[in-house]
Write an enzyme that holds these catalytic residues in place. Structure first.
Site, short mmCIF file in Angstrom:
data_model
loop_
_atom_site.label_atom_id
_atom_site.label_comp_id
_atom_site.label_asym_id
_atom_site.label_seq_id
_atom_site.Cartn_x
_atom_site.Cartn_y
_atom_site.Cartn_z
N PHE A 112 -2.59 5.38 3.28
CA PHE A 112 -1.29 5.12 4.14
C PHE A 112 -0.46 4.16 4.69
CE2 PHE A 112 0.18 5.77 8.53
CZ PHE A 112 1.42 6.81 8.16
N GLN A 113 0.50 3.64 4.79
CA GLN A 113 1.39 2.09 5.31
C GLN A 113 1.22 1.17 4.42
OE1 GLN A 113 1.36 2.25 9.78
NE2 GLN A 113 3.65 3.75 9.15
#
Length: 578
Positions: A112-113
């Protein structure tokens, strides 16, 4: 509590003289921000967008010459820094960016990210490294600081959030003297000085083109101008260092410059370029009749824009000091006198465009800029957005040795002015800071207008509200295109300012300008001046080329054929019947 990597990082930044960090908090930055909170020595300047953080840090570095710092959390957080960092790097100001990273165990897993900042920031930095462990951080940080300060540009340190929370290594305490070495003075070789002196002594009409590399060389420039009887043309980035109390200055050249600067460069025998990499090749002398000499501290910049007859590598101030004893006093001042007379005529013409009376609307943007100049403090700091605000700043803001001027003059980014004003006001809370913002630039990062109230920064934001991307419209018309995609439906910006707790002043009539600008500059706090200015104002270049004339003619034909002939009436009324 054991010292962490983040604690060590904050201590080193403090030793380097860092006083504030601009950014937005996030979980991957928690180690650093909590360390700053506990130590209480470095201020965290909370902005609304990380791009603003980078621009603000760049403004601080520009004004102080010292290292400034911004930070972004992992993924999108630090990715938002990139445009501002490009501006810092191309403007050659020392900025360190802390780019937090996802947990180190997750790097490479599509987490994530996840992004890879050490790759993304390579093009806009001198140094960009991932810190993968506690024992690596101290030296990587010191190298990053030295690279940013020594090479005048950006360094990026990428730190995973978990690494920032690791116990710190037993590195020796950093010493500021070794961390921040003084910049050297680069002297040209003696034979280069002698060749340059021979060229200048043997020439008739000499014109000087002076850029930002002339910072600190003002007295030498005046002595050189007197010795050579040479008019000086300045670049936009050189304006704050060259223009003031300078009888040899004859204005700028380039698309937004003065006709006097343009012709002084073309009509000479030798063009002496000092500390400039002015990029627009079409404004340099053409043909074999003019010889060019270029002095620059960076050898790689010499000859990038025009063929050079003589290259001299050296600091401008040191070069002038060493060159002056070798130069003969020129007696014929006719070239200088002609350029000065042309400049006086051009200056009067521009000032005539800045007049306005009650009921004689619409407001000309030139009037706004000139009144700001006339009423601003002697040590005011100005920032200006790209496009038309830069044009008005170039032509109407007067430098005096105490005032400062910033913009995105090399990277050319929209929305820089408000962001840079935040950094300027943070550094100098008691100085007057004025942002000359376009309505497009202001609206682009308008969220950080809220930061002025939250941070208590008394910036005066003047919005040139013409309801359009004005400079883009001018470019479209000058190349024969009908304006497209440039129009804004703006709110009442002054009313909006009042709604968020900032004083708003709306100007709609030329008769309101003097009192409105005076009130804004005198107000003890942030102000937004919503200056509703004429959309069809022409910011004409110093010389209209055949291609430009063809473009405007084609635009007029297209406008009539498309049923938009009313635009031509507005254009004529504004720019011909004044």
């Amino acid at each position: 509590m054991a010292k962490t990597v983040a604690d060590q990082l904050a201590e080193t930044l403090g030793a380097a003289g860092v006083k504030r960090i601009y950014g937005i908090v996030g979980d991957s930055l928690n180690g650093l921000t909590d360390s700053l909170r506990r130590q209480g020595k470095i201020e965290w300047v909370h902005v609304r967008h990380e791009e603003v953080a980078a621009f603000a840090a760049g403004a601080e570095a520009h004004l102080t010459g010292e290292l400034a710092v911004c930070a972004g959390s992992c993924g999108p957080g630090n990715l938002h820094l990139i445009n501002g960092l490009f501006d810092c790097h191309r403007s050659r100001v020392p900025v360190l960016a802390i780019a937090a990273q996802i947990p180190s165990a997750e790097i490479g897993s599509g987490y994530f990210q996840e992004t890879h900042p050490q790759t993304l920031f390579q093009e806009c930095s001198h140094y960009c490294e991932l810190v993968s462990g506690a024992n690596q951080m101290p030296r990587a940080l010191e190298v990053a600081i030295r690279e940013a300060v020594g090479k005048r540009g950006v360094s990026v340190l990428v730190i995973p959030g978990d690494v920032a929370l690791q116990p710190a290594s037993n590195a020796a305490p950093v010493k500021a003297a070794g961390l921040l070495p003084a910049m050297p003075v680069v002297m040209p070789a003696q034979h280069d000085l002698e060749r340059l002196a021979a060229l200048l002594n043997g020439a008739g009409r000499i014109t000087m083109l002076c850029g930002s590399g002339c910072q600190g060389a003002h007295n030498g420039l005046l002595a050189l101008g007197e010795r050579l009887k040479a008019p000086m043309v300045h670049t936009m980035r050189g304006k704050e260092y060259v223009e003031w109390e300078n009888p040899y200055d004859v204005g700028m050249t380039g698309l937004i410059g003065f006709s006097s600067g343009y012709y002084a460069m073309l009509d000479c025998d030798v063009l002496l370029m000092l500390g400039t990499d002015f990029p627009y090749r079409q404004f340099y002398p053409q043909g074999a009749g003019v010889r060019l000499a270029q002095v620059d501290i960076r050898a790689e910049q010499i000859g990038r824009r025009a063929p050079i007859d003589l290259a001299v590598v050296g600091d401008v101030r040191a070069t002038i000091e060493a060159l002056l004893p070798l130069l003969q006093q020129k007696r014929d001042g006719s070239h200088l006198a002609q350029a000065q007379q042309h400049y006086a005529k051009a200056r009067k013409g521009l000032d005539d465009l800045a007049r306005g009376g009650p009921g004689k609307g619409p407001i000309h943007p030139q009037q706004i800029a000139k009144v700001i100049n006339d009423h601003a403090a002697a040590d005011a700091v100005f920032t200006c957005d790209v496009g038309l605000p830069t044009v008005w700043a170039a032509r109407y803001l007067t430098m005096n040795g105490g005032r400062r001027l910033m913009g995105s003059f090399w990277h050319g980014s929209m929305a820089n002015a408000l962001a840079q004003a935040i950094g300027a006001q943070a550094v100098y809370p008691s100085r007057q800071v004025v942002s000359l913002s376009g309505d497009g630039g202001f609206a682009m990062l308008m969220g950080d207008f809220l930061s002025l109230a939250q941070l208590g920064l008394p910036v005066k934001v003047v919005v040139f509200n013409n309801g359009a991307l004005g400079f883009i419209e001018l470019e479209q018309k000058s190349t024969g295109f009908l304006p497209f995609g440039t129009e804004f439906k703006n709110p009442n910006f002054a009313a909006m300012a009042e709604a968020v707790g900032v004083r708003g002043i709306r100007l709609e009539d030329p008769g309101e300008v003097e009192a409105g600008i005076s009130a804004a500059l005198a107000h003890n706090g942030p102000v937004l001046v919503d200056a509703v200015v004429n959309r069809t104002e022409l910011a004409m270049p110093p010389a209209v080329t055949l291609e430009m004339a063809k473009g405007f003619t084609l635009y007029m034909v297209k406008a009539v054929m498309s049923g938009r002939g009313d635009e031509l009436i507005d254009l004529a009324r504004t720019n011909l019947w004044r």
